[in-house]
Design a protein around this motif. Structure first.
Motif, mmCIF file in Angstrom:
data_model
loop_
_atom_site.group_PDB
_atom_site.id
_atom_site.type_symbol
_atom_site.label_atom_id
_atom_site.label_comp_id
_atom_site.label_asym_id
_atom_site.label_seq_id
_atom_site.Cartn_x
_atom_site.Cartn_y
_atom_site.Cartn_z
ATOM 1 N N LYS A 47 100.691 74.412 81.173
ATOM 2 C CA LYS A 47 101.564 73.655 80.269
ATOM 3 C C LYS A 47 101.919 74.606 79.122
ATOM 4 C CE LYS A 47 100.867 69.830 82.646
ATOM 5 N NZ LYS A 47 101.923 69.198 83.455
ATOM 6 N N TYR A 48 102.761 75.573 79.474
ATOM 7 C CA TYR A 48 102.947 76.715 78.586
ATOM 8 C C TYR A 48 103.594 76.360 77.246
ATOM 9 C CZ TYR A 48 101.968 79.240 82.917
ATOM 10 O OH TYR A 48 101.393 79.696 84.068
ATOM 11 N N LEU A 49 104.598 75.510 77.252
ATOM 12 C CA LEU A 49 105.324 75.198 76.016
ATOM 13 C C LEU A 49 104.420 74.516 75.008
ATOM 14 C CD1 LEU A 49 107.854 75.017 74.298
ATOM 15 C CD2 LEU A 49 108.439 72.894 75.506
ATOM 16 N N TRP A 50 103.843 73.371 75.424
ATOM 17 C CA TRP A 50 103.000 72.635 74.485
ATOM 18 C C TRP A 50 101.692 73.361 74.212
ATOM 19 C CZ3 TRP A 50 105.064 69.301 71.474
ATOM 20 C CH2 TRP A 50 106.211 68.609 71.875
ATOM 21 N N ILE B 90 108.346 80.974 59.015
ATOM 22 C CA ILE B 90 109.688 80.429 59.276
ATOM 23 C C ILE B 90 110.019 80.550 60.761
ATOM 24 C CG2 ILE B 90 112.154 80.787 58.851
ATOM 25 C CD1 ILE B 90 111.366 81.640 55.979
ATOM 26 N N LEU B 91 109.714 81.714 61.325
ATOM 27 C CA LEU B 91 109.990 81.926 62.752
ATOM 28 C C LEU B 91 109.185 80.952 63.615
ATOM 29 C CD1 LEU B 91 111.397 83.506 64.957
ATOM 30 C CD2 LEU B 91 109.591 85.238 64.810
ATOM 31 N N LEU B 92 107.901 80.755 63.276
ATOM 32 C CA LEU B 92 107.076 79.830 64.054
ATOM 33 C C LEU B 92 107.579 78.400 63.903
ATOM 34 C CD1 LEU B 92 104.702 79.240 65.873
ATOM 35 C CD2 LEU B 92 103.201 79.252 63.865
ATOM 36 N N LEU B 93 107.976 78.013 62.707
ATOM 37 C CA LEU B 93 108.511 76.661 62.495
ATOM 38 C C LEU B 93 109.767 76.442 63.333
ATOM 39 C CD1 LEU B 93 108.004 76.245 58.642
ATOM 40 C CD2 LEU B 93 106.907 74.900 60.433
ATOM 41 N N LEU B 94 110.618 77.457 63.405
ATOM 42 C CA LEU B 94 111.834 77.337 64.218
ATOM 43 C C LEU B 94 111.477 77.192 65.697
ATOM 44 C CD1 LEU B 94 114.113 80.014 62.495
ATOM 45 C CD2 LEU B 94 114.356 77.520 62.392
ATOM 46 N N LEU B 95 110.473 77.959 66.154
ATOM 47 C CA LEU B 95 110.043 77.850 67.546
ATOM 48 C C LEU B 95 109.449 76.473 67.832
ATOM 49 C CD1 LEU B 95 108.375 81.352 68.095
ATOM 50 C CD2 LEU B 95 110.493 80.511 69.139
ATOM 51 N N VAL B 96 108.697 75.922 66.877
ATOM 52 C CA VAL B 96 108.118 74.589 67.052
ATOM 53 C C VAL B 96 109.216 73.539 67.150
ATOM 54 C CG1 VAL B 96 106.760 72.784 65.920
ATOM 55 C CG2 VAL B 96 105.906 75.138 65.973
ATOM 56 N N VAL B 97 110.188 73.614 66.241
ATOM 57 C CA VAL B 97 111.295 72.656 66.262
ATOM 58 C C VAL B 97 112.063 72.754 67.583
ATOM 59 C CG1 VAL B 97 113.509 72.056 65.207
ATOM 60 C CG2 VAL B 97 111.533 72.545 63.757
ATOM 61 N N GLY C 197 110.917 73.930 70.412
ATOM 62 C CA GLY C 197 110.051 73.462 71.491
ATOM 63 C C GLY C 197 109.971 71.953 71.552
ATOM 64 N N ILE C 198 109.854 71.319 70.400
ATOM 65 C CA ILE C 198 109.824 69.857 70.368
ATOM 66 C C ILE C 198 111.148 69.285 70.858
ATOM 67 C CG2 ILE C 198 109.710 67.852 68.832
ATOM 68 C CD1 ILE C 198 107.683 69.426 67.144
ATOM 69 N N GLY C 199 112.232 69.902 70.429
ATOM 70 C CA GLY C 199 113.554 69.446 70.878
ATOM 71 C C GLY C 199 113.690 69.550 72.380
ATOM 72 N N PHE C 200 113.242 70.643 72.939
ATOM 73 C CA PHE C 200 113.318 70.834 74.386
ATOM 74 C C PHE C 200 112.439 69.803 75.105
ATOM 75 C CE2 PHE C 200 111.643 72.715 78.311
ATOM 76 C CZ PHE C 200 112.836 73.015 78.969
ATOM 77 N N GLY C 201 111.234 69.577 74.541
ATOM 78 C CA GLY C 201 110.330 68.618 75.156
ATOM 79 C C GLY C 201 110.877 67.205 75.136
ATOM 80 N N ALA D 159 99.326 77.935 68.567
ATOM 81 C CA ALA D 159 99.868 78.715 67.448
ATOM 82 C C ALA D 159 99.758 77.954 66.138
ATOM 83 C CB ALA D 159 101.325 79.084 67.726
ATOM 84 N N VAL D 160 100.151 76.687 66.140
ATOM 85 C CA VAL D 160 100.143 75.898 64.897
ATOM 86 C C VAL D 160 98.715 75.628 64.436
ATOM 87 C CG1 VAL D 160 100.705 73.662 63.881
ATOM 88 C CG2 VAL D 160 102.389 74.854 65.293
ATOM 89 N N PHE D 161 97.867 75.145 65.350
ATOM 90 C CA PHE D 161 96.515 74.777 64.931
ATOM 91 C C PHE D 161 95.661 76.000 64.619
ATOM 92 C CE2 PHE D 161 97.297 70.676 67.358
ATOM 93 C CZ PHE D 161 97.487 69.937 66.192
#
Length: 811
Positions: free
Chosen positions: A170-173, A789-796, A798-802, A179-181
């Motif tokens: 489950k690579y995306l999540w 900032i880069l990680l926040l953009l990737l999270v957003v 990723g959530i959008g894609f999910g 990364a976040v935690f």
């Protein structure tokens, strides 16, 4: 598009509400407006007073303070690393709850996330989260004020949830959670907990690697590890300022290698062995994981007025008031060999379920959790198991940087409930295997329940209830009183053993009814939640309860000035030091709350300063005390009240010397401070000899140097010298940030007198300025912000894609 079934979300919402209700019920004084009174936070407020005052006044970070140990970086005291922007996720996860409710709620929600990732039913996950969150140690550290430690523990479970998702493809999540935690975990700035998380993760990764070889899935494993490595890189980069400054500073603290050649057998490349293992769990003491008062309970445990001790005293005609005072004293009940402690209780139910899990849980998770548990317990024994401890202290990078090896039990506090509730999941998922499940249940009950029952019935068959401190007690206690002490220790052990046996029996009975189809799962969930809560909640209350809280005004004003403090504060000179010998100077921050202290309270003091203090200040070497600009000494008067004595020999903020003495190494440098005159001589390591080549020894009687402006991170001086002069500054040398300027021009400075700063100054009238300008902080903050900032953009993204994928499946 079909209607989405939002009803499926209600178990999770109810779970959050349950966690919230339990948290606020446990910490009910918060509802009344009270705040928790934590001893370490009181010390922290003393240690951080100059830092927070500067921040409030200027809106900037000083990065250095002179209020403790003569001066030290503020990184590990109070520094806001604003480059990491991921704190928003912490606020969301903890619902903005007040302290310490935010930490307790995080314990719940973090473990809940992990259990859900592992496919555990939401209601069973509630019971598992309660079992994890109420481990006694987690509340012991909150009560003491170890806030960053508690906060970091809260992120262990969700970090590992991210790893598990990634390794389950489950690579995306998996990437997002890891990364976040992990970034939030490191952000809490408790690297010892992060280190133990890393050990746990490494064991997990190795077990998964073995299974990948066995199942011929190395390619998928390698891909997962690559993704996890990228998540790790983000966690490092978002916290680069913290990690970089800590790395620089750590090398010259007591957690780094000493330059002295003495006591080699006790030294490591980090902490000395005796200091690192001072708190070591006894081998027998490990039974507290199952029976909380197995070793008498907390060091602060009071036997009470109904105890055998009280009865024995009454029998010998001691008045009740005297009995009340006597039984209130600490140190009677605990009979282990730790200096002081409170027991780590993982839970009787958890221990029972853990043994059950060893039998019925299959696959890599079991072997990971078992290996991590065994390592955690064995390493917690510290000096009681020096073979393994020495191996880790000497050969495992970073392990010797941390003290209190008992803390590694936080791994077992994570692994044991996790395996235990995976076992319950197996039972609920494999209802058809009645015979095997019953057999496993009987074995686990026989081990955990049997142990509890034995110590409930015949504890003195195995235990003496006599501890290493009893010899000193026996010198002042008659035999009948010592026997009463042992009887009380036996009584609390028996009572808690019976208690554990009852909870194990209730849980085993519930599972037996489920296995044999005599009880519905839904009722079993409720029963497990109730039993686990009853087991864990009540023990945690022993260590954090309503008495741990006080009014807001009491908490926010940790120290009141004594007449001695008030006398010293009348001196408006901005920069001099105070030595307070009415307290233990190196374990006290009350002095730092009001003054610039020679002492302080911190676990990462500069090693050279610690060595200087132990070798010279503690032995009252006035030459060293004077060179540290100690203008006042606080001493006890005949009534043991603090009084301030002025020291007229203090050398001031800076002075010129007429000569120097070169030494070959740290041993000679420290030794040379005995019997020297710091007003005329500077002791300098020969590695700085090149900095002295332009100076001719000697000074003019009219030469002077004075401090003209003081800020903790910016010191300005003016001076006059007939010839080039060698100046010594009564400021702590730290070359990872302090720069010296003469009339605005960067000028070299070097170390003198083991810990102070020195430099050769040109002849004439000039201005000198010392600025604290650590590159690690200013460069690190830029990298941290960009990475965040880069990680926040990737999270957003990723959530959008999910979310898009979820809607597509529902369409």
């Amino acid at each position: 598009m079909k209607n989405l079934n939002f009803k499926s979300a209600w178990p999770y919402l109810v779970a959050v509400i349950i966690f919230l209700v339990i948290t606020m019920s446990f910490l009910s004084p918060l509802i009344e407006g009270k705040q928790i009174l934590q001893s370490d936070i009181m010390h922290w407020k003393g240690a951080a007073k100059e830092i927070t005052d500067y921040r409030d006044r200027t809106g900037q970070e000083p990065l250095w303070t002179n209020s403790m140990f003569g001066g030290m970086p503020a990184y590990q005291i109070s520094t806001r690393f604003s480059g990491n922007l991921l704190g928003i996720f912490d606020n969301i996860l903890t619902l903005g709850l007040p302290h310490p409710a935010n930490m307790v709620f995080l314990y719940f929600i973090g473990f809940f996330i992990l259990l859900l990732v592992l496919g555990v039913n939401p209601w069973l996950s509630v019971a598992g989260s309660i079992a994890y969150a109420f481990s006694s140690y987690f509340f012991i550290i909150i009560e003491a004020g170890h806030n960053s430690q508690a906060h970091a523990i809260g992120y262990i479970a969700p970090v590992l949830a991210g790893m598990i998702l990634t390794l389950r493809k489950k690579y995306l999540w998996g990437f997002i959670l890891t990364a976040v935690f992990l970034s939030l975990e490191v952000k809490q700035n408790h690297l010892q907990i992060t280190y133990y998380l890393a050990l746990t993760a490494i064991i997990f990764g190795l077990v998964e690697l073995v299974y990948a070889f066995r199942n011929k899935t190395i390619a998928a494993y390698a891909k997962s590890i690559g993704i996890l490595f990228i998540a790790l890189v983000f966690a490092v980069l978002t916290n680069l300022t913290l990690l970089w400054t800590t790395y620089e500073y750590g090398k010259v603290t007591i957690r780094g290698k000493s330059e002295l050649s003495t006591q080699k057998a006790n030294r490591t490349s980090g902490l000395d062995k005796d200091y690192a293992t001072q708190w070591s769990y006894g081998v027998g003491e490990t039974m507290t994981l199952l029976i909380p008062d197995f070793f008498g309970g907390s060091s602060n445990e009071s036997p009470g007025m109904n105890s055998n001790i009280a009865k024995a005293l009454r029998t010998n005609n001691i008045p009740d008031e005297n009995i009340r005072q006597f039984t209130a004293q600490a140190g009677l009940m605990y009979w282990g060999n730790q200096p002081w402690t409170s027991p780590v209780y993982i839970g009787a139910i958890v221990i029972f379920l853990f043994f059950l899990g060893l039998i019925i849980v299959k696959g890599p998770l079991k072997w990971w959790l078992l290996a991590a548990t065994i390592l955690s317990i064995a390493l917690s024994w510290g000096h009681n198991f020096m073979g393994l401890t020495d191996l880790f202290l000497n050969y495992f990078p970073g392990y010797n940087k941390f003290r209190a090896v008992t803390m590694i039990l936080i791994i077992a506090e994570f692994t044991m409930p996790l395996l235990g509730f995976l076992a319950v999941k197996v039972i609920f998922d494999q209802m058809s295997s009645t015979g095997k499940l019953n057999q496993a249940l009987y074995i686990a009950f026989g081990i955990a329940g049997g142990l509890a029952l034995i110590f409930a019935l015949v504890p003195d068959m195995f235990l003496s209830f006599t501890g290493p401190n009893d010899a000193s007690l026996a010198k002042s206690f008659p035999d009948w009183l010592m026997q009463a002490v042992r009887d009380d220790r036996k009584a609390v052990c028996r009572a808690d053993a019976f208690r554990s046996f009852i909870f194990i029996t209730l849980t085993a009975g519930t599972l037996w009814l489920v296995i044999n189809k005599k009880l519905k799962k839904e009722y079993a969930y409720i029963g497990l939640i109730v039993f686990v809560l009853g087991d864990m909640f009540t023990v945690a209350k022993r260590y954090l309860n309503n008495e741990s809280f006080a009014s807001k005004s009491r908490v926010e004003t940790p120290f009141e000035p004594t007449p001695a403090d008030q006398q010293i504060l009348a001196d408006k000179d901005p920069d001099y030091r105070v030595l307070n010998i009415t307290v233990s100077p190196m374990m006290d921050a009350s002095t730092s709350y009001f003054h610039k202290s020679l002492g302080g309270y911190h676990g990462a003091k500069l090693r050279r300063y610690q060595e200087l203090f132990e070798t010279h200040v503690e032995k009252n070497n006035m030459a060293v005390i004077n060179m540290l600009n100690t203008r006042y000494v606080i001493v006890p008067d005949q009534n043991k009240q603090p009084v301030a004595q002025q020291n007229p020999q203090a050398l001031g903020n800076a002075w010129f010397v007429s000569e120097y003495k070169l030494v070959d190494n740290a041993d000679q440098e420290l030794s040379a401070l005995s019997g020297f005159d710091p007003a005329s001589t500077a002791v300098i390591d020969k590695k700085f000899q090149a900095d002295l080549k332009s100076w001719v020894p000697g000074k003019d009687t009219l030469d002077y140097i004075r401090l003209t402006n003081y800020l903790p991170n910016d010191l300005k001086y003016s001076y006059k010298s007939k010839n080039a002069g060698l100046a010594v500054f009564s400021e702590i040398y730290y070359d990872k940030g302090w720069n010296a300027y003469v009339d605005g021009t960067l000028t070299p400075h070097f170390r003198a007198n083991y810990v102070l700063r020195s430099m050769v100054l040109p002849a004439g009238e000039h201005h000198v300025e010392f600025k604290f300008e650590p590159r690690a902080f200013y460069t690190g903050e830029k990298v941290s912000m960009i990475s965040s900032i880069l990680l926040l953009l990737l999270v957003v993204a990723g959530i959008g894609f999910g979310v898009k994928e979820m809607f597509a499946k529902k369409a």
